[in-house]
Design a protein around this motif. Structure first.
Motif, PDB file in Angstrom:
ATOM      1  N   GLU A  69       0.826  -1.199   0.000  1.00  0.00           N
ATOM      2  CA  GLU A  69       0.000   0.000   0.000  1.00  0.00           C
ATOM      3  C   GLU A  69       0.865   1.255   0.000  1.00  0.00           C
ATOM      4  OE1 GLU A  69      -0.386  -2.512   2.017  1.00  0.00           O
ATOM      5  OE2 GLU A  69      -2.440  -3.270   1.740  1.00  0.00           O
ATOM      6  N   CYS A  70       1.956   1.243   0.754  1.00  0.00           N
ATOM      7  CA  CYS A  70       2.868   2.387   0.761  1.00  0.00           C
ATOM      8  C   CYS A  70       3.513   2.578  -0.609  1.00  0.00           C
ATOM      9  CB  CYS A  70       3.928   2.192   1.837  1.00  0.00           C
ATOM     10  SG  CYS A  70       5.168   3.505   1.906  1.00  0.00           S
ATOM     11  N   LYS A  71       3.913   1.482  -1.236  1.00  0.00           N
ATOM     12  CA  LYS A  71       4.528   1.569  -2.552  1.00  0.00           C
ATOM     13  C   LYS A  71       3.551   2.140  -3.579  1.00  0.00           C
ATOM     14  CE  LYS A  71       6.944  -1.225  -5.990  1.00  0.00           C
ATOM     15  NZ  LYS A  71       7.404  -2.600  -6.360  1.00  0.00           N
ATOM     16  N   ALA A  72       2.270   1.712  -3.476  1.00  0.00           N
ATOM     17  CA  ALA A  72       1.258   2.216  -4.406  1.00  0.00           C
ATOM     18  C   ALA A  72       0.985   3.705  -4.171  1.00  0.00           C
ATOM     19  CB  ALA A  72      -0.027   1.412  -4.250  1.00  0.00           C
ATOM     20  N   ALA A  73       0.989   4.110  -2.897  1.00  0.00           N
ATOM     21  CA  ALA A  73       0.734   5.513  -2.579  1.00  0.00           C
ATOM     22  C   ALA A  73       1.854   6.411  -3.089  1.00  0.00           C
ATOM     23  CB  ALA A  73       0.565   5.689  -1.069  1.00  0.00           C
ATOM     24  N   LEU A  74       3.111   5.922  -3.074  1.00  0.00           N
ATOM     25  CA  LEU A  74       4.231   6.708  -3.581  1.00  0.00           C
ATOM     26  C   LEU A  74       4.253   6.756  -5.108  1.00  0.00           C
ATOM     27  CD1 LEU A  74       7.069   5.517  -1.155  1.00  0.00           C
ATOM     28  CD2 LEU A  74       5.825   7.675  -1.098  1.00  0.00           C
ATOM     29  N   GLU A  75       3.765   5.717  -5.747  1.00  0.00           N
ATOM     30  CA  GLU A  75       3.764   5.693  -7.212  1.00  0.00           C
ATOM     31  C   GLU A  75       2.594   6.460  -7.801  1.00  0.00           C
ATOM     32  OE1 GLU A  75       3.707   1.605  -8.164  1.00  0.00           O
ATOM     33  OE2 GLU A  75       5.868   1.270  -7.734  1.00  0.00           O
ATOM     34  N   LYS A  76       1.539   6.692  -7.007  1.00  0.00           N
ATOM     35  CA  LYS A  76       0.338   7.345  -7.528  1.00  0.00           C
ATOM     36  C   LYS A  76       0.608   8.768  -8.011  1.00  0.00           C
ATOM     37  CE  LYS A  76      -4.120   7.355  -8.283  1.00  0.00           C
ATOM     38  NZ  LYS A  76      -4.718   6.476  -9.314  1.00  0.00           N
ATOM     39  N   PRO A  77       1.338   9.639  -7.262  1.00  0.00           N
ATOM     40  CA  PRO A  77       1.597  10.988  -7.778  1.00  0.00           C
ATOM     41  C   PRO A  77       2.366  10.994  -9.092  1.00  0.00           C
ATOM     42  CG  PRO A  77       2.038  10.896  -5.427  1.00  0.00           C
ATOM     43  CD  PRO A  77       1.811   9.490  -5.880  1.00  0.00           C
ATOM     44  N   GLU A  78       3.352  10.087  -9.220  1.00  0.00           N
ATOM     45  CA  GLU A  78       4.100  10.032 -10.476  1.00  0.00           C
ATOM     46  C   GLU A  78       3.202   9.625 -11.633  1.00  0.00           C
ATOM     47  OE1 GLU A  78       7.139  11.035 -10.818  1.00  0.00           O
ATOM     48  OE2 GLU A  78       7.348  11.482  -8.674  1.00  0.00           O
ATOM     49  N   GLU A  79       2.303   8.705 -11.372  1.00  0.00           N
ATOM     50  CA  GLU A  79       1.371   8.283 -12.412  1.00  0.00           C
ATOM     51  C   GLU A  79       0.441   9.416 -12.819  1.00  0.00           C
ATOM     52  OE1 GLU A  79      -2.207   4.989 -13.034  1.00  0.00           O
ATOM     53  OE2 GLU A  79      -0.901   4.896 -11.271  1.00  0.00           O
ATOM     54  N   LEU A  80      -0.030  10.168 -11.850  1.00  0.00           N
ATOM     55  CA  LEU A  80      -0.907  11.294 -12.155  1.00  0.00           C
ATOM     56  C   LEU A  80      -0.177  12.370 -12.933  1.00  0.00           C
ATOM     57  CD1 LEU A  80      -2.832  11.631  -8.762  1.00  0.00           C
ATOM     58  CD2 LEU A  80      -3.719  10.742 -10.915  1.00  0.00           C
ATOM     59  N   LYS A  81       1.097  12.595 -12.620  1.00  0.00           N
ATOM     60  CA  LYS A  81       1.865  13.594 -13.341  1.00  0.00           C
ATOM     61  C   LYS A  81       2.018  13.210 -14.809  1.00  0.00           C
ATOM     62  CE  LYS A  81       5.652  15.026 -11.484  1.00  0.00           C
ATOM     63  NZ  LYS A  81       6.948  14.997 -10.759  1.00  0.00           N
ATOM     64  N   LYS A  82       2.204  11.902 -15.095  1.00  0.00           N
ATOM     65  CA  LYS A  82       2.372  11.457 -16.478  1.00  0.00           C
ATOM     66  C   LYS A  82       1.078  11.547 -17.263  1.00  0.00           C
ATOM     67  CE  LYS A  82       6.108   8.258 -15.306  1.00  0.00           C
ATOM     68  NZ  LYS A  82       6.521   6.838 -15.262  1.00  0.00           N
TER      69      LYS A  82
END
Length: 289
Positions: free
Chosen positions: A17-30
């Motif tokens: 869950e922590c890994k997904a939460a950290l990857e979510k902003p990068e995904e939104l930026k792309k």
């Protein structure tokens, strides 16, 4: 068993869950790059008043939850009022007591002067939160200044009422002048409290504030016109006499409380001098020696 115990922070960092939460902003930026433009609109006048309202409510609650500051102010009002009232209890209205009536007015304004130093501590404690919220654009400085001014009003009024009730009626001033006496005390106390808040906003630390107030209070007393009458003040310092707020408050209260009050001379205050043997005639026709 203790070796198997782990901190919840470590468990969260190792979780998917922590890994997904950290990857979510990068995904939104792309996925949203070029689709949205961040814009900032300055607050409208109505929004500014609304922010000032909420800051004022918060400040009122903060003052209510700071009993040490308000309790010390009430203790000061009771202690100083009883001290002055008992020392000048029921002054007679004779020539000797006339100076004492004016002295009580001078001492009655000391309550407001002491509030300058009393307000320094709470104001300096609020500065950290003020700087943080101003930097984040939560509100404007004028909203905070308005809030801390409003928050002081109810406690200043209560303290002034307690103090003036003890002093005014224990000394024996005319009851008809109490309203004006109370009003001047409240206004002067609000002024000195605001002056203390201004010094706390301008000076670097509370230690410096205490030093400046320690020098300011004696100067206000000296140039008020009571300890040193106006004609005896050096000409090049007359500007300080007119700039001293203590002087204006003192003049207004003295005129209201002492003017039109009948003072008499007791028998012990008269001085009789025998006429010389060579006196011929009486005082009405300008007798000669």
């Amino acid at each position: 068993r203790k070796a198997q115990m782990r901190d919840w922070a470590d468990i969260w960092q190792d979780s998917p869950e922590c890994k997904a939460a950290l990857e979510k902003p990068e995904e939104l930026k792309k996925t949203s790059r070029g689709r949205y433009t961040l814009t900032y609109k300055p607050p409208t006048r109505r929004q500014q008043w609304r922010r000032a309202y909420y800051v004022t409510i918060r400040q009122l609650i903060s003052y209510w939850r700071t009993p040490t500051y308000n309790f010390s102010r009430m203790v000061l009002a009771v202690a100083l009022g009883l001290m002055i009232g008992l020392f000048f209890l029921k002054l007679p209205r004779n020539n000797t007591a006339l100076d004492s009536y004016v002295s009580v007015v001078f001492l009655s304004l000391l309550y407001g002067v002491f509030l300058i130093q009393n307000v320094l501590g709470p104001t300096f404690q609020e500065r950290a939160a003020f700087y943080r919220e101003i930097a984040s654009g939560t509100y404007k400085p004028i909203a905070y200044a308005f809030a801390i001014g409003i928050a002081e009003i109810p406690y200043t009024i209560v303290g002034s009422v307690i103090f003036t009730l003890l002093v005014f009626f224990m000394v024996g001033y005319p009851a008809a002048q109490y309203g004006y006496f109370l009003l001047m005390n409240i206004l002067f106390s609000l002024f000195t409290t605001s002056l203390g808040q201004l010094l706390a906003a301008l000076l670097s630390s509370q230690v410096v504030g205490v030093m400046i107030v320690g020098m300011l209070i004696p100067l206000m007393n000296v140039f008020s016109g009571f300890l040193q009458p106006y004609p005896d003040i050096p000409h090049w310092l007359w500007w300080a006499y007119y700039a001293d707020p203590y002087r204006w408050a003192l003049e207004g209260v003295v005129v209201a409380c002492v003017d039109n009050v009948a003072f008499h001379c007791d028998p012990g205050e008269f001085r009789f001098f025998p006429l010389p043997p060579s006196f011929n005639g009486d005082c009405s026709d300008g007798g000669t020696l």
